[in-house]
Write an enzyme that holds these catalytic residues in place. Structure first.
Site, PDB file in Angstrom:
ATOM      1  N   SER A  24       0.810  -1.228   0.000  1.00 32.11           N
ATOM      2  CA  SER A  24       0.000   0.000   0.000  1.00 32.11           C
ATOM      3  C   SER A  24       0.843   1.277   0.000  1.00 32.11           C
ATOM      4  O   SER A  24       1.694   1.463   0.879  1.00 32.11           O
ATOM      5  CB  SER A  24      -0.881  -0.020   1.263  1.00 32.11           C
ATOM      6  N   GLY A  25       0.561   2.143  -0.956  1.00 23.10           N
ATOM      7  CA  GLY A  25       1.258   3.434  -0.995  1.00 23.10           C
ATOM      8  C   GLY A  25       0.982   4.268   0.237  1.00 23.10           C
ATOM      9  O   GLY A  25       1.877   4.937   0.767  1.00 23.10           O
ATOM     10  N   LEU A  26      -0.264   4.217   0.701  1.00 22.49           N
ATOM     11  CA  LEU A  26      -0.611   4.961   1.913  1.00 22.49           C
ATOM     12  C   LEU A  26       0.197   4.451   3.107  1.00 22.49           C
ATOM     13  O   LEU A  26       0.774   5.221   3.876  1.00 22.49           O
ATOM     14  CB  LEU A  26      -2.108   4.833   2.208  1.00 22.49           C
TER      15      LEU A  26
ATOM     16  N   ASP B 136       0.887  10.634   1.565  1.00 19.14           N
ATOM     17  CA  ASP B 136       0.692   9.747   0.412  1.00 19.14           C
ATOM     18  C   ASP B 136       0.384  10.630  -0.795  1.00 19.14           C
ATOM     19  O   ASP B 136      -0.769  10.892  -1.122  1.00 19.14           O
ATOM     20  CB  ASP B 136      -0.483   8.802   0.729  1.00 19.14           C
TER      21      ASP B 136
ATOM     22  N   ASP C 212       0.789  -1.321  -5.181  1.00 20.27           N
ATOM     23  CA  ASP C 212       0.156  -0.038  -5.469  1.00 20.27           C
ATOM     24  C   ASP C 212       1.239   0.846  -6.103  1.00 20.27           C
ATOM     25  O   ASP C 212       2.214   1.198  -5.448  1.00 20.27           O
ATOM     26  CB  ASP C 212      -0.318   0.543  -4.129  1.00 20.27           C
TER      27      ASP C 212
ATOM     28  N   ASP D 195       0.615   3.852  -7.596  1.00 21.64           N
ATOM     29  CA  ASP D 195       0.078   5.208  -7.795  1.00 21.64           C
ATOM     30  C   ASP D 195      -0.280   5.393  -9.282  1.00 21.64           C
ATOM     31  O   ASP D 195      -0.910   4.528  -9.862  1.00 21.64           O
ATOM     32  CB  ASP D 195       1.074   6.249  -7.274  1.00 21.64           C
TER      33      ASP D 195
ATOM     34  N   GLU E 234      -3.219   3.887 -11.260  1.00 23.23           N
ATOM     35  CA  GLU E 234      -4.488   4.616 -11.203  1.00 23.23           C
ATOM     36  C   GLU E 234      -4.475   5.781 -12.189  1.00 23.23           C
ATOM     37  O   GLU E 234      -3.416   6.361 -12.469  1.00 23.23           O
ATOM     38  CB  GLU E 234      -4.747   5.111  -9.768  1.00 23.23           C
TER      39      GLU E 234
ATOM     40  N   LYS F  74       0.086  12.163  -7.617  1.00 27.38           N
ATOM     41  CA  LYS F  74      -1.247  11.794  -7.116  1.00 27.38           C
ATOM     42  C   LYS F  74      -1.401  12.242  -5.661  1.00 27.38           C
ATOM     43  O   LYS F  74      -0.409  12.490  -4.961  1.00 27.38           O
ATOM     44  CB  LYS F  74      -1.496  10.292  -7.281  1.00 27.38           C
TER      45      LYS F  74
ATOM     46  N   ASN G 103      -3.651  11.054  -2.135  1.00 29.47           N
ATOM     47  CA  ASN G 103      -4.481   9.967  -1.621  1.00 29.47           C
ATOM     48  C   ASN G 103      -5.955  10.264  -1.885  1.00 29.47           C
ATOM     49  O   ASN G 103      -6.420  11.394  -1.701  1.00 29.47           O
ATOM     50  CB  ASN G 103      -4.233   9.766  -0.119  1.00 29.47           C
ATOM     51  N   SER G 104      -6.693   9.242  -2.297  1.00 26.05           N
ATOM     52  CA  SER G 104      -8.074   9.410  -2.764  1.00 26.05           C
ATOM     53  C   SER G 104      -9.021   9.948  -1.700  1.00 26.05           C
ATOM     54  O   SER G 104     -10.093  10.466  -2.027  1.00 26.05           O
ATOM     55  CB  SER G 104      -8.605   8.074  -3.279  1.00 26.05           C
TER      56      SER G 104
ATOM     57  N   ARG H 113      -6.670   1.040 -12.297  1.00 28.69           N
ATOM     58  CA  ARG H 113      -7.531   1.563 -11.228  1.00 28.69           C
ATOM     59  C   ARG H 113      -8.262   2.808 -11.709  1.00 28.69           C
ATOM     60  O   ARG H 113      -7.640   3.770 -12.160  1.00 28.69           O
ATOM     61  CB  ARG H 113      -6.667   1.866 -10.006  1.00 28.69           C
TER      62      ARG H 113
ATOM     63  N   HIS I 150     -12.606   2.501  -7.477  1.00 29.11           N
ATOM     64  CA  HIS I 150     -12.455   3.075  -6.141  1.00 29.11           C
ATOM     65  C   HIS I 150     -13.616   4.020  -5.848  1.00 29.11           C
ATOM     66  O   HIS I 150     -14.112   4.693  -6.750  1.00 29.11           O
ATOM     67  CB  HIS I 150     -11.125   3.807  -6.029  1.00 29.11           C
TER      68      HIS I 150
HETATM   69  C1  SPV Z   1      -3.368   2.641  -0.735  1.00 30.71           C
HETATM   70  O1  SPV Z   1      -3.502   1.773   0.139  1.00 30.71           O
HETATM   71  O2  SPV Z   1      -2.369   3.342  -0.828  1.00 30.71           O
HETATM   72  C2  SPV Z   1      -4.427   2.869  -1.711  1.00 30.71           C
HETATM   73  C3  SPV Z   1      -5.802   2.688  -1.317  1.00 30.71           C
HETATM   74  O3  SPV Z   1      -4.123   3.281  -2.803  1.00 30.71           O
HETATM   75  S1  SPV Z   1      -6.407   4.231  -0.853  1.00 30.71           S
HETATM   76  O4  SPV Z   1      -5.672   4.712   0.295  1.00 30.71           O
HETATM   77  O5  SPV Z   1      -7.789   3.983  -0.586  1.00 30.71           O
HETATM   78  O6  SPV Z   1      -6.269   5.158  -1.972  1.00 30.71           O
HETATM   79 MG    MG Z   2      -2.323   4.222  -2.838  1.00 30.54          MG
END
Ligand code: SPV
Ligand code: MG
Length: 306
Positions: free
Chosen positions: A52-54, A64, A91, A93, A120, A126, A128-129, A162, A193
């Site tokens: 996970s990027g986060l 992130d 992930d 990004d 994505e 990017k 974080n969403s 994504r 997402h």
């Molecule tokens: C991550 O875990 O980094 C994701 C999922 O990309 S989210 O944080 O929901 O974007």
């Molecule tokens: Mg991510």
């Protein structure tokens, strides 16, 4: 093309990931940011590890938002893949730049034993969403080119496209249009997402999408949905992207506060994992066993020359 065999394991990580995505049963992935958290997820019997990027950014103490560079994300994903048997989906990004970065990225991740990459359709850098701010999508042709490039240069790696159209507020029609284009571009799976607190949006997408690709979701905000429901709706995989990190932060904060408050670790001791658990996670017993084994063999070999 995804290989069905590779030296050593019999079936490559990419082939195993693709099989999980194409199976009728819902696969479940757990987010991780280091080999220890990946091992815990594997022990809890998650099918896949989500690099996970986060989580990786949070563990590094940075937002992130593409603050970390590709090699840092790759090193973590590769370190997970080296320490667990289940496939690792990374992930990536928005692909760390333009199409040239994506091509470099695909080759680098594949070479380090990662099963799949997820990119994505947002612009670089990017965000974080779940963060209010610039969630603008990349132009469709630009991202379709990235997916085609990734599919062309990979030899044994799953490519997940994504869709962030629902996150960016562009709506269902845009998500569906893009899904169709990414499928034609050569993606192996889609990730839709959503940041809604109910799963209605992803359910509507799954019902309306009439292509052939497996569909992955990340039920972070619509957390009351169950695995059974997601399977019934026809989703291929749920990624629980950050729950392990969040539970560890809560536990660590609580423990640290109590130690400072009480002036002793006595009261927290019963809530802590015993050291033996840590040694087991490090595979300390296996290490000592292999040491004894080879020391004994070494003695035998030396004796034989006497
Ligand atoms: C991550 O875990 O980094 C994701 C999922 O990309 S989210 O944080 O929901 O974007
Ligand atoms: Mg991510």
């Amino acid at each position: 093309m995804i290989h069905t065999t590779s030296a050593g394991t019999g079936v490559s990580p990419a082939a195993r990931l693709l099989a999980l995505l194409r199976a009728p049963r819902l696969a479940r992935a757990m987010g991780a940011h280091n080999p220890l958290s990946a091992r815990l997820a594997e022990e809890a019997r998650f099918d896949v590890i989500w690099s996970s990027g986060l989580e990786i950014s949070a563990a590094a103490g940075v937002p992130d938002a593409n603050i970390l560079a590709m090699p840092e994300c790759l090193d973590t994903a590769a370190s997970l893949a080296a320490r667990v048997d289940v496939p690792v989906l990374a992930d990536c990004d928005s692909g760390f730049g333009n199409v040239n970065n994506v091509i470099h990225m695909v080759r680098a991740y594949e070479a380090r034993g990662v099963a799949g990459v997820c990119i994505e359709d947002k612009r670089f850098p990017k965000l974080n969403s779940f963060v209010e701010g610039n969630q603008d999508l990349a132009p469709l042709d630009d991202f379709a080119g990235k997916i085609r490039a990734a599919a062309d240069v990979r030899r044994d790696l799953v490519v997940v496209a994504r869709l962030e159209a629902l996150i960016s507020g562009l709506g269902m029609d845009e998500a569906l249009r893009r899904a169709e284009v990414y499928e034609r571009a050569g993606a192996d799976a889609l990730l839709i997402h959503s940041k809604r607190t109910e799963p209605d949006e992803v359910f509507a997408f799954r019902a309306a999408y009439d292509g052939d690709l497996p569909v992955i979701i990340v039920p972070t905000t619509y957390h009351s949905v169950t695995a059974d429901e997601l399977q019934e709706r026809g989703f291929a995989m749920a990624i629980y992207a950050n729950q392990a990190l969040r539970s560890s932060v809560r536990a660590m904060r609580d423990t640290l506060t109590r130690i400072m408050r009480d002036g002793t670790t006595h009261h927290v001791e019963e809530d802590l994992a015993p050291l033996k658990e840590i040694f087991d996670l490090q595979r300390m017993p296996q290490m000592l066993e292999q040491q004894s084994h080879y020391e004994a063999l070494g003695r035998d070999l030396a004796e034989a020359t006497r």
